[in-house]
Design an enzyme around this catalytic site. Sequence first.
Site, PDB file in Angstrom:
ATOM      1  N   TYR A  37     -14.939 -11.650  -0.237  1.00  0.00           N
ATOM      2  CA  TYR A  37     -15.652 -10.389  -0.475  1.00  0.00           C
ATOM      3  C   TYR A  37     -16.856 -10.605  -1.388  1.00  0.00           C
ATOM      4  CZ  TYR A  37     -11.685  -8.062   1.694  1.00  0.00           C
ATOM      5  OH  TYR A  37     -10.731  -7.667   2.589  1.00  0.00           O
TER       6      TYR A  37
ATOM      7  N   ARG B 290      -6.447  11.235  -6.323  1.00  0.00           N
ATOM      8  CA  ARG B 290      -7.711  10.510  -6.175  1.00  0.00           C
ATOM      9  C   ARG B 290      -8.900  11.461  -6.313  1.00  0.00           C
ATOM     10  NH1 ARG B 290     -10.525   7.050  -1.461  1.00  0.00           N
ATOM     11  NH2 ARG B 290     -11.348   9.125  -1.067  1.00  0.00           N
TER      12      ARG B 290
ATOM     13  N   ARG C  90      -3.249   6.805   1.026  1.00  0.00           N
ATOM     14  CA  ARG C  90      -3.772   8.020   1.656  1.00  0.00           C
ATOM     15  C   ARG C  90      -2.839   8.708   2.639  1.00  0.00           C
ATOM     16  NH1 ARG C  90      -8.952   4.719   3.261  1.00  0.00           N
ATOM     17  NH2 ARG C  90      -7.264   3.195   3.137  1.00  0.00           N
TER      18      ARG C  90
ATOM     19  N   ARG D 138       0.817  -1.226   0.000  1.00  0.00           N
ATOM     20  CA  ARG D 138       0.000   0.000   0.000  1.00  0.00           C
ATOM     21  C   ARG D 138       0.849   1.274   0.000  1.00  0.00           C
ATOM     22  NH1 ARG D 138      -5.562  -0.715   1.885  1.00  0.00           N
ATOM     23  NH2 ARG D 138      -6.148  -2.594   0.761  1.00  0.00           N
TER      24      ARG D 138
ATOM     25  N   ASP E  92      -6.680  -2.758  -7.506  1.00  0.00           N
ATOM     26  CA  ASP E  92      -7.229  -3.400  -6.305  1.00  0.00           C
ATOM     27  C   ASP E  92      -7.586  -4.842  -6.639  1.00  0.00           C
ATOM     28  OD1 ASP E  92      -8.184  -2.607  -3.468  1.00  0.00           O
ATOM     29  OD2 ASP E  92      -9.750  -3.895  -4.248  1.00  0.00           O
TER      30      ASP E  92
HETATM   31  O1  CP3 Z   1       0.021  -1.732  -2.437  1.00  0.00           O
HETATM   32  C1  CP3 Z   1      -0.222  -0.870  -3.311  1.00  0.00           C
HETATM   33  O2  CP3 Z   1       0.186   0.307  -3.246  1.00  0.00           O
HETATM   34  C2  CP3 Z   1      -0.958  -1.325  -4.568  1.00  0.00           C
HETATM   35  C3  CP3 Z   1      -2.365  -1.177  -4.624  1.00  0.00           C
HETATM   36  C4  CP3 Z   1      -3.272  -2.059  -3.773  1.00  0.00           C
HETATM   37  C5  CP3 Z   1      -4.463  -1.562  -3.185  1.00  0.00           C
HETATM   38  N1  CP3 Z   1      -5.140  -2.615  -2.650  1.00  0.00           N
HETATM   39  C6  CP3 Z   1      -4.886  -0.160  -3.215  1.00  0.00           C
HETATM   40  C7  CP3 Z   1      -5.972   0.276  -2.322  1.00  0.00           C
HETATM   41  C8  CP3 Z   1      -3.218  -3.421  -3.512  1.00  0.00           C
HETATM   42  C9  CP3 Z   1      -2.120  -4.426  -3.855  1.00  0.00           C
HETATM   43  C10 CP3 Z   1      -4.407  -3.758  -2.804  1.00  0.00           C
HETATM   44  C11 CP3 Z   1      -4.737  -5.134  -2.382  1.00  0.00           C
HETATM   45  C12 CP3 Z   1      -5.961  -5.370  -1.622  1.00  0.00           C
HETATM   46  N2  CP3 Z   1      -7.179  -4.760  -1.761  1.00  0.00           N
HETATM   47  C13 CP3 Z   1      -6.097  -6.395  -0.652  1.00  0.00           C
HETATM   48  C14 CP3 Z   1      -5.028  -7.377  -0.253  1.00  0.00           C
HETATM   49  C15 CP3 Z   1      -3.993  -6.789   0.620  1.00  0.00           C
HETATM   50  C16 CP3 Z   1      -4.469  -6.335   1.975  1.00  0.00           C
HETATM   51  O3  CP3 Z   1      -4.377  -5.141   2.246  1.00  0.00           O
HETATM   52  O4  CP3 Z   1      -4.920  -7.189   2.739  1.00  0.00           O
HETATM   53  C17 CP3 Z   1      -7.411  -6.326  -0.158  1.00  0.00           C
HETATM   54  C18 CP3 Z   1      -8.008  -7.221   0.911  1.00  0.00           C
HETATM   55  C19 CP3 Z   1      -8.089  -5.310  -0.890  1.00  0.00           C
HETATM   56  C20 CP3 Z   1      -9.516  -4.913  -0.766  1.00  0.00           C
HETATM   57  C21 CP3 Z   1      -9.648  -3.526  -0.292  1.00  0.00           C
HETATM   58  N3  CP3 Z   1      -9.317  -2.415  -1.032  1.00  0.00           N
HETATM   59  C22 CP3 Z   1     -10.137  -3.075   0.969  1.00  0.00           C
HETATM   60  C23 CP3 Z   1     -10.612  -3.983   2.078  1.00  0.00           C
HETATM   61  C24 CP3 Z   1     -10.077  -1.691   0.944  1.00  0.00           C
HETATM   62  C25 CP3 Z   1     -10.578  -0.746   1.999  1.00  0.00           C
HETATM   63  C26 CP3 Z   1      -9.634  -0.623   3.123  1.00  0.00           C
HETATM   64  C27 CP3 Z   1      -8.987   0.729   3.127  1.00  0.00           C
HETATM   65  O5  CP3 Z   1      -7.771   0.790   3.323  1.00  0.00           O
HETATM   66  O6  CP3 Z   1      -9.714   1.727   2.974  1.00  0.00           O
HETATM   67  C28 CP3 Z   1      -9.524  -1.292  -0.300  1.00  0.00           C
HETATM   68  C29 CP3 Z   1      -9.285   0.087  -0.742  1.00  0.00           C
HETATM   69  C30 CP3 Z   1      -7.917   0.420  -1.228  1.00  0.00           C
HETATM   70  N4  CP3 Z   1      -7.137  -0.379  -2.023  1.00  0.00           N
HETATM   71  C31 CP3 Z   1      -7.241   1.640  -1.023  1.00  0.00           C
HETATM   72  C32 CP3 Z   1      -6.032   1.578  -1.708  1.00  0.00           C
HETATM   73  C33 CP3 Z   1      -4.977   2.656  -1.844  1.00  0.00           C
HETATM   74  C34 CP3 Z   1      -7.794   2.833  -0.264  1.00  0.00           C
HETATM   75  C35 CP3 Z   1      -8.745   3.503  -1.208  1.00  0.00           C
HETATM   76  C36 CP3 Z   1      -8.870   4.973  -0.990  1.00  0.00           C
HETATM   77  O7  CP3 Z   1      -9.765   5.338  -0.218  1.00  0.00           O
HETATM   78  O8  CP3 Z   1      -8.128   5.733  -1.645  1.00  0.00           O
END
Ligand code: CP3
Length: 336
Positions: A144, A34, A25, A21, A71
Amino acid sequence: MKLLQVLNGEPVYPPPVWLMRQAGRYLPEYKATRAQAGDFISLCLNPALATEVTLQPIRKFGFDAAILFSDILILPMALGQGLRYAEGEGPRLPPLQKAAELTLEKAPGIYAPVMQTVANLRACLPKETALIGFAGSPVTVACYMLDGQGGTGFPRTRQLAYEDPSFVEDILDVLTEATIVYLQAQVDAGADCLMLFETWAGIFPPAQFRKFVIEPNRRIVAALKAKNPGIKIIGFPRLAGLMLGEYIRKTGVDAVSLDTVTDITRAKKACPENTIFQGNLDPLLLKLGGAAMEDAVRTILATVKGTPHIFNLGHGITPDVPEANVARLMEIIREA
Ligand code: CP3
């Protein structure tokens, strides 16, 4: 590329580093991009802006790898399932009722922008920076899809795993097939290596772990390696506990990312010789900074010195991490 040297089994010291990640943010420039995209899904599907946010942390901190900005839930969306991100609440999907609701044929057209992002990135990243492509592992994505959201421990998925395992397996079959095509497209577009995020591996008891975690991951690794003999794949079976060694042996992944609760030295003893590890600093320490963070970073560095290791967190960076702590982390590693 230091990351690929390590994935080829070479000990590199100081180790290459990137953070799960790392585009996100905690960076003001991420929030600005974003906002420009409108919402998170639009950002994932906008190649110019997704390229920009992938590059932001590379420019700022000089990580050794960039991870494609997208994602894990873009794939179920491309298979036809509704997906939205409620502000501050995480993903929401209409819970899947049967595997036949999914269609493989249209998916490549829907995720085509993601492949454009990969191609853009490979064209503009520094040549020493590895580009990591990724997908969610099938059962994590299915959690999910079946429950429609995270945060509640996936009660429907866990119950279906006992009461209707063939339904779960049908979905896993579709996802496994779709994931192979999706990751192959990323390799074709220019990804240097791949990572499989099995975030929820740890919710399944051993018999289900074998069927739902190991078997789909094994099939994905086998198919990709058959077509791309040199491709390196990092697995992340989070909270796998004592199943970790079996996961590595049976899936054929080249490296595993360790969660925060797994001791690196003990994992080395329990896993096949020459297993390559990634991880596993607690993201909370990156938020807190100071002596606690510095000591933990130095402990990891001392533990991994002389072995092929990729420095990373044990889970994703959180939005409340001060940038200065990331800069300090990089300083400590680079000076090691
Ligand atoms: O790592 C990186 O920089 C690459 C991008 C990436 C994201 N999600 C961006 C993201 C990767 C590799 C993921 C993987 C992901 N997404 C997983 C597996 C890894 C982990 O964290 O367990 C999972 C379970 C998801 C599903 C997901 N996406 C959730 C549960 C959420 C909400 C949680 C949160 O942090 O708000 C997301 C959103 C998400 N994916 C964000 C980002 C940058 C935040 C979105 C935002 O509000 O900008």
